[in-house]
Design an enzyme around this catalytic site. Structure first.
Site, PDB file in Angstrom:
ATOM      1  N   GLY A  29     -39.186   6.710   7.412  1.00  0.00           N
ATOM      2  CA  GLY A  29     -39.693   5.736   8.209  1.00  0.00           C
ATOM      3  C   GLY A  29     -41.175   5.084   7.964  1.00  0.00           C
ATOM      4  N   ASN A  30     -41.624   4.381   8.596  1.00  0.00           N
ATOM      5  CA  ASN A  30     -43.201   3.778   8.583  1.00  0.00           C
ATOM      6  C   ASN A  30     -43.766   3.773   9.813  1.00  0.00           C
ATOM      7  OD1 ASN A  30     -42.814   1.156   9.293  1.00  0.00           O
ATOM      8  ND2 ASN A  30     -41.366   1.163   7.623  1.00  0.00           N
TER       9      ASN A  30
END
Ligand code: C5P
Length: 220
Positions: A29-30
């Site tokens: 993810g980020n």
């Protein structure tokens, strides 16, 4: 303010960050919180637009007064944007999209006693959603992208932005710097907006709501 300059307009806005599953319990993810995209959606609705928020793992609540479609991965976001952008007046890609996804998603948890001391992941490129939306732009439709960069030098940041907006074919690109402390999850933002021709069309600093209104001024 009561200005309803976007009344009758349909605007599709993506916000948040995609997650790419590795196995049933893990993902890549980020750090995008979705705050700037949600602020844009709230501001557009306040100015009378019919808003669809395409939401990828938001860390903030969805404001009232808009439709929401939830997505998880980049491929789900791509499908949602392709479907929902049809017939819209503007499309804003504020979501942070994973550039790559795992080539295979494990059916069961990846176990360290099986994989050992090192684990190599094979990743494959995700499609560039913004490029696709810009290439398929309907007459009169405005396509806006974002670029979160870690480049601190203004001239080099602008150069990156100009190259990116031309390469992706968006009408406008909203440039902001992010890092360990700037941008993501903050309540304030500083942006420079460049047009496809490479001109600086707007510069804004302030709360994410204030920045959202300055970006929407370009559409009104
Ligand atoms: O290339 P970069 O990730 O910096 O581009 C950012 C812009 O492109 C954002 O508007 C983002 O939503 C969009 N994007 C996309 N599909 C991708 C990667 C980024 O639409 N696979």
């Amino acid at each position: 303010s009561g200005v309803r300059d976007l009344a009758g307009k349909r605007i599709v806005i993506s916000a948040g960050g995609t997650r790419e599953p590795l196995d049933p319990v893990r993902f890549l993810g980020n750090r995008s919180s979705g705050k700037q995209g949600v602020a844009l959606a709230r501001a557009a609705a306040a100015r009378g637009a019919e808003v669809l928020l395409v939401a990828a793992h938001l860390e903030v609540p969805v404001p009232p007064g808009m439709q929401v479609r939830e997505v998880g991965t980049a491929l789900e976001l791509a499908d949602a944007m392709r479907e929902e952008s049809a017939g819209s007046d503007a499309v804003i890609m504020a979501a942070a999209v994973a550039d790559y996804r795992p080539a295979a998603v494990a059916e069961r948890k990846i176990k360290k006693d099986v994989t050992g001391d090192t684990l190599t992941l094979e990743l494959v490129r995700n499609p560039d959603i913004l490029t696709g939306l810009a290439a398929g732009r309907e007459p009169g439709q405005v396509v806006v992208g974002f670029a979160a960069e870690t480049e601190p030098d203004r001239d080099r940041l602008l150069q990156l932005g100009r190259e990116k907006v031309a390469r992706k074919g968006a009408d406008y690109l909203v440039l902001n710097t992010v890092g360990w402390t700037d941008g993501f999850a903050q309540d304030r933002n500083t942006v420079i907006v460049v047009s496809r021709a490479g001109d600086i069309v707007s510069e804004a600093a302030g709360s994410k709501d204030q920045v959202a209104h300055r970006i929407l001024d370009l559409l009104s």
